[in-house]
Structure formats: C-alpha cells, structure tokens
Design a protein around this motif. Sequence first.
Motif, short mmCIF file in Angstrom:
data_model
loop_
_atom_site.label_atom_id
_atom_site.label_comp_id
_atom_site.label_asym_id
_atom_site.label_seq_id
_atom_site.Cartn_x
_atom_site.Cartn_y
_atom_site.Cartn_z
N THR A 32 18.58 128.51 21.36
CA THR A 32 19.60 127.68 22.01
C THR A 32 18.90 126.76 23.00
O THR A 32 17.89 127.11 23.60
CB THR A 32 20.62 128.55 22.76
OG1 THR A 32 19.94 129.40 23.69
CG2 THR A 32 21.42 129.41 21.80
N ILE A 33 19.47 125.56 23.16
CA ILE A 33 18.87 124.57 24.06
C ILE A 33 19.99 123.72 24.65
O ILE A 33 20.98 123.41 23.97
CB ILE A 33 17.84 123.68 23.32
CG1 ILE A 33 17.10 122.77 24.29
CG2 ILE A 33 18.50 122.86 22.26
CD1 ILE A 33 15.89 123.37 24.88
N ASN A 34 19.86 123.37 25.90
CA ASN A 34 20.80 122.45 26.55
C ASN A 34 20.02 121.20 26.93
O ASN A 34 19.40 121.13 27.99
CB ASN A 34 21.42 123.12 27.78
CG ASN A 34 22.50 122.26 28.41
OD1 ASN A 34 22.82 121.18 27.92
ND2 ASN A 34 23.08 122.74 29.50
N ARG A 75 14.06 116.67 16.27
CA ARG A 75 13.57 115.95 15.09
C ARG A 75 12.21 115.33 15.33
O ARG A 75 11.93 114.21 14.93
CB ARG A 75 14.60 114.91 14.65
CG ARG A 75 15.97 115.51 14.38
CD ARG A 75 17.03 114.48 14.13
NE ARG A 75 16.88 113.87 12.82
CZ ARG A 75 17.70 112.96 12.33
NH1 ARG A 75 18.72 112.54 13.05
NH2 ARG A 75 17.51 112.44 11.15
N TRP A 76 11.36 116.11 16.00
CA TRP A 76 9.97 115.70 16.21
C TRP A 76 9.15 116.22 15.04
O TRP A 76 8.75 117.39 15.01
CB TRP A 76 9.46 116.27 17.53
CG TRP A 76 10.14 115.71 18.74
CD1 TRP A 76 10.68 114.48 18.88
CD2 TRP A 76 10.36 116.38 19.99
NE1 TRP A 76 11.22 114.31 20.13
CE2 TRP A 76 11.03 115.47 20.85
CE3 TRP A 76 10.03 117.65 20.46
CZ2 TRP A 76 11.39 115.81 22.14
CZ3 TRP A 76 10.40 117.98 21.77
CH2 TRP A 76 11.07 117.06 22.59
N VAL A 86 9.16 125.83 16.62
CA VAL A 86 9.65 125.12 15.43
C VAL A 86 11.10 124.68 15.63
O VAL A 86 11.47 123.54 15.31
CB VAL A 86 9.53 126.02 14.18
CG1 VAL A 86 10.23 125.38 13.00
CG2 VAL A 86 8.08 126.26 13.85
N SER A 87 11.92 125.58 16.17
CA SER A 87 13.33 125.23 16.39
C SER A 87 13.45 124.09 17.38
O SER A 87 14.31 123.20 17.22
CB SER A 87 14.09 126.46 16.90
OG SER A 87 14.03 127.52 15.97
N LEU A 88 12.61 124.08 18.41
CA LEU A 88 12.64 122.99 19.38
C LEU A 88 12.26 121.67 18.71
O LEU A 88 12.90 120.63 18.93
CB LEU A 88 11.69 123.30 20.53
CG LEU A 88 11.56 122.23 21.63
CD1 LEU A 88 12.88 122.07 22.36
CD2 LEU A 88 10.45 122.60 22.61
#
Length: 867
Positions: free
Chosen positions: A511-513, A210-211, A203-205
Amino acid sequence: MVTLVILLLALLPHMACTDHIVQCSMCYPQPPVHMYHQKGDLIIGGIVHHASIVASEILFMKEPLPTLTETSYVVPKYYQHITALAFAVKEINENPQILPNLTVGFHIYDSYDNARRTYHATMLLLSAPERFIPNYLCDNQKNLVAVIGSREAQISTNVASLLNNYKVPQFTYGSVPLMYNEIRGLYFYQMVPQQSLQYTGIVSLLLHFRWTWIGVLTMDDESGESFLQTALPLFSQKGVCFAFIKKVPTLSSDSELTRILEDGAKLHKVVMNSKANVVVFYGESMVILRWFPYYSGVQPPRLPKGIVWIMTAEMELISLVYQRNWETEIFHGVLSFSIHSNDLPGFKTFIKGRNPSRAKGDGFIRQFWQEAFGCVFPDADGGDVMGDICTGEENLESLPAPFFEMSMTGYSYNIYNAVYAAAHALNSMSSSRLKHRTVEGRGLQHQNQQFGQLHHFLRSVSFNNSNGDKVAFDQHGKLVAGFDVVNWIVSSNQTFHRVKVGRVDTKHVFTINEDDIAWYYWFNQSQPLSLCTERCHPGFRKKVKEGEPFCCYDCIPCPEGKISDQEDMNDCNKCLEEEYPNNNRDVCIPKDISFLTYGEPLGIILACFALSFSLITALVLGTFMRHHNTPIVKANNRDLTYALLISLLLCFLSALLFIGQPEKVLCLLRQTVFGIIFSVAVSCVLAKTITVVLAFMATKPGSKMRKWVGKRTTTSIVASSSLIQAAVCTVWLGFSPPFPDVDTHSLTKEVVLECNEGSVTMFYCVLGYMGFLAIISFIAAFLARKLPDSFNEAKFITFSMLVFCSVWISFFPTYLSTKGKYMVAVEIFSILASSFGLLSCIFAPKCYIILLRPELNNREHLIRNKA
C-alpha cells in the motif's frame, strides 16, 4: 590465521583459571577502548559498529612494515544503537513482570567493522571479565545468555562462527548473513523481515509509479551479488528494465582510497548521463559515506538532474565529522524501505540524560561526544588542548540528523526488540518445568545445555512491546513483520525526518499514499517519470526495438478494427461485434442498428417510386380494360396483356417487402414472392413473343402452326414457366429458407439487420432462371421484330428485354460490392427499374395510341398496315 588460532584454543582441555594463566601471553594486556559494561545476573552481549578501522594493505611481494598501520573514524549516529540496548535493559530491570529476582546486565564491544577486531570482541564476550582466556571455565565467568549484533552481514557471520560452537543465540539487527543457512545450525534470530518482502515492495513501488527504466547500484560484495541474482530477475518478470547495473566498490584498506574516488566519479557520470530518473540503491549505510561526495554539492556543485533514490532497509543517512557542513538536500525525497519502528515512550528522555560525566562504564560516549560536537576533553595529565573544550553539557538535540537523531531509528528499534525477545524467552524458560540453574551454573557444559533450552523458547516467543507492536519469529528464526515505505524529508539546515507513506505487510500486500510523498525539488512536486521511451498513448501499441531491452520500444497506431484503451499496451484489442473503434482507436463505440426503413430518405424514395409505378400500372390496366374491345388491345392476346399488367403491378408492390425491419415472415416472402411474380411477368412476355411468331407462321398457306395459335399455348407457356420457378422456391423454403440475421462485420459503425438468404445457391438459381426466361424472350423478340404484322409487339418486347437484361446484369456486381441496407436498396432499384422497363417499353406506345391517337386504333388501319 585468526580462525586457526581460535580453533587451536578450542582444542585445549578445560581447566580452572589461576594467576599464572592470567599472566600468560594469551591474555590481552589492555582492554579495548570502546566497551560498555553493566553488571547483572544474566549478561546480554553486544557487538556494535561504532567506529571503523581502515588498515594499510598487506602485500606479500615485499616485506611488511613492523607494525600494522590503522586509521579509525567514528560514525556518531551509530551511538544510538548502544543507548537502545542500555535503555531496553533498564526497562527490563525496572519491570517486575520480567525475570523477577534477577537482573540483566550487558557487555558491549565495538566490532570496528573489522574481522580481526570482531573475533577479538566475540572472544571477550566468552571470557571472564577483564581476562582474555578463551574456552576456560573461571570462577567469575559471566552468564552470557545472548548476543545482539551486528548490523553488517559479514560481521554477523564472523561473530556466529564463534558463538555457534557454544550455541549462544545471536540476534542480527541489520543485514542478514548470506553464506549460512538453517541446515548449518547457526543460531541466528533475524530482527529484519524476509528479504523477499522487501523485493516485492520495491517491485510494487516501481509498478505503482510505472517506473520501468531504472538504474541499480549495489555493494561490491556477496550481499550485493545476492541482490542482483535474486531481485533483478523478479524485476524483469514484472516488466522493469535496467539502464545500468553498477557495483559500488568497498573500502578495505587506505591504499584503495584513490581507486574508490576514481570509480565513484565514473559511477556518478553513468548515473547522470542515464535517462533513468530512478535508481535502486542496495547497500549498507557506510556506502553513503563513500558515495556522498559526488551528490553533496562538493563535486559537482549541483546535480544536473533529479534522481529518485530507492533505498533498501540496510541504508541510513549518516555523516562523518568532516562532512558536517556538506549539503544533505540531495537525499530529499528518498523512498526508503525500513523495518517498522516507532518512538518509544521515555527513550528521548533517556538519551537527554546521557552525559560523559554520568555515563558510568560507557567507553563509547567520550569519543562520540568529541566527534559529534567537534570539541576535545582535557587530558587527565593537564596537557595542552587543541580546539574547543567539551563541557559535557552540550545539547544532543542540536546535532544535525545525519550525525545523531533523538527519534529511534529502525536499527535501534530492532536492538530494543531483540533484548526484550531474549528477556521474554529467559522469563518463559525460568518459569517452566524445564528450569535450569542460570546463575549457579559455572561450567560451559551447563551453559550449552541452558542455551539449547533457550532456543526452544526463542522460537516460540511472542509478545507486544511497550509501543504495542508484536514481536515474534517464524520457524526459521526470522522476524514476522513487514516493511515501512519511508519518505526522507531533508531541509537546507540539515533537519531530517521520516514520513511513513506506505507499507508491505507479511502477506506481500503493498500500500502507498502518494499524496504524502515529497519529491526532490528538481521535479517541482510532480510525479517523476523514469522511462526508456515515452509512454504509448491509447490508440497505439508498443513495438519492441531489436537489440534493445523490452522497455525500449516504438509506438505504432493500432490497426483498423482494433483499439488500445490504456497506455503502453503490447497489443491492440478487437472490439466486440456490436462495437467499433472511434477515430483515435482508443475506445469502442456501440454500433448503430441499421436496416432500410420507411423513416429514412432512401426508404421513403424507394417506397414512393414503388407506389407510383404501381399506380401507373393500375392506370394502364384500367385503360386497357376500358378499351378492351379496341383492335390494339385485342391484338397479341388480350388476356396475356392483362396477366402481364397484373404481374407488373405485383412486382412493384413486392418491392415494399424489402423495406422495414427484417422478420421471419418477411424474410420468407421477400425473395420467393419476388421470384415467382417476376417469373410470371417474364413468362407472359415470352408467351407474347411466341404468339407473334406463331401468328406470322400461321398466316402462310397450308401452315400446320394454326393449331398452336390460341389461349391453350400461351396459358401453357405462362403456367409451366411459373410452376418451375415456384418449384425452385419451394425447394429453397424446404431445405434452407431465408431467416433474419445480424451482420456485424460488413460495416464498421453499423450492425445490419438483414435477411440471410439461407442458401445462396438457391437465391442465384431463382435469379438465374428469370434471366434464362428473359434471354429467351429477348432472342425470340429480336428475331421477330421485323415481321409484317400490325401492332407487332416484338420490337417493343426487344427493347423491354434489353432494358430488363441490362438492369439485372448490372445488378450482380453492384449488389456484391455494396454492404448493409444498400444491398437491399440495390435489389429494390433493380426490381423497380426492370419492371418499369417492361411497362414503359411494351405499353407506352399502346397507351399513346389509345389515349392520344385514337384514330389509329381501328380495324381499317390494322388491315391497311397488313396490306
């Protein structure tokens, strides 16, 4: 049927093994092909998925075939799971700090992804070596302490249904079984984190990029159904909608292959025709084998559009032998959630040393080698060999990544940690005061007691593996760890590696880069979009379409006075009172402070008019004072004339009180000074009019009006009329006086500093009273306009009152229709216009005679006019 046989065996009495029993019909005539044994004081069992069996479907509508037809195939990549277990045991045996004076061995069997074969393999773990005697205590019974397996949820459940009777710990390193829970007492230790972490991460991804319009594919089994029931409501709560939700059929028999292909073609069409560019794929790795043909360049030749695949931790990139030359670039850019893993020192060296000729006891490696390298080992009987001959010296590093990887995968890492967890728990148990006979114990009763103690230590086990990663379980036997977000990088030559681009930790922090992510080539390295509707830009808001998901909407402009400063806002927001929307309605701009000042053209013009009219009035007053003894000045009460001129002068000057920033004193003086001074002026006009009427009536013989002609009457009229207005203003100031105020609503772009009238009623009472005096003066002057008197002012007063009333009648609608400083300007204009109307209509004819026609300003002319 298999479960029933097992339960019947469990009811048999315990007895020692004999040669007769070994030869009984229950003994398995030949050991299975896929097994791997290594001796040790303590045995760790392994149920792995190396090969798969697809059996022919049994229909009860006709007589079955004499033998059950089975088709098997090997998944080469799964061989690393076996080597990971062997590598972990090797390290433990070489470490003097863990289980000193004891050796660890293992027995590994293949589940074949088949329930019947899984039950058989589990019973082999619980039996003596080379003897299939379930539930019997034999002299050479192995000391089984734990079982690692399996990666499929259903296989793990099958294994647990047997191991649970003996309290044998089972470490699941793949999908988590769903049909049991802790209340049932199953001794599961899950080497995968909680699924809720994975769902939170997905969900966070989706929200990060914003998919909001996605497709969902799941396996058509219990785990897939659980995913739909658990994860999808969470997605919906966070604003994610579904273009489609489809189940990928599972293959349970070879007769279903045609149906699988047909369903796969339909699913492919659904995915390609959808507007969703993101698809969440929940399932196990075997699903890729059945789904692969439709996205590998075989059918259709190329993808008509790009897809961002979001894979769950259960999914790996695997291939079978016949898929060796298929394209794998379709999986380039996949974002996969995986259990945290790292390359272990020495593991690659250990794998490189694997060789069919040197792998003693390894019953898996020969078939793996043949399938992976596409060669055949010569038969022992020297028969003809079809195809290339395996030398055993082939290089594992040359294999494509979908076939085999030298780097440790997540599943292998879980197996490695599971073996170490069991070893650390055994080490803690052996060194504690609750030490039990682990080697000498011969009976199942002793083993059950041993396992019961082992669970206590497993629950509290905590250590750092050779790579420094912490391994520990919570109170429910689940691994305390997070998930890594991994980007699959696939090249045209089937090279494959993973790049860690994000993480979900145990506290659900995501967290995502995104700079490290390589997207599928179709997107040209730009961030993909997956929306049902194009985003509503700032200045617009969403309007949901009826009958469609909430992610499908229209974009409509914000209403006047509101803004939306972000994309896809559900509603527009009002600006603060001191701000206003810009033309695009996407940002609030501070309002300008507005009030009528001397520094702007309008204020300058009005001030100039006020001063000019004041100067003209002063000149008229000076002229009359200079000619105060002339007949035209003496006529109609000279004192009233002076009083009227002085009040008009003050009226012009009072207009200056309305220009400038409103302050408390100015607000108190503006309307009250204007009201009283204007009342004096109008009272003087009224007194002049009454004087004309009384003077005419007093000229009649025997008239009693003579006593009313004089200063006393005029003074009384002016004083009483003015005092009434003064009393009204006093009441106004006493109960609800005007005060400085800020008007933020009247004008869109300005904050107006103004004087709030306090009591609007009293304000209109002041104006109304002046209007009342003016109307009386107008009526009286109109009636007396033709009286035969020299220098009769009645006609001039009539015109002046007509102008005065016209100005103030037009004042009200104009005043109410204007806003801000222009309301003040309208009132100033009305004051100046009405005052100048009185000045010009009453005094202009007299000034004309005094200054331009002095010959008319004499008594003879006055008498002649009377005659």
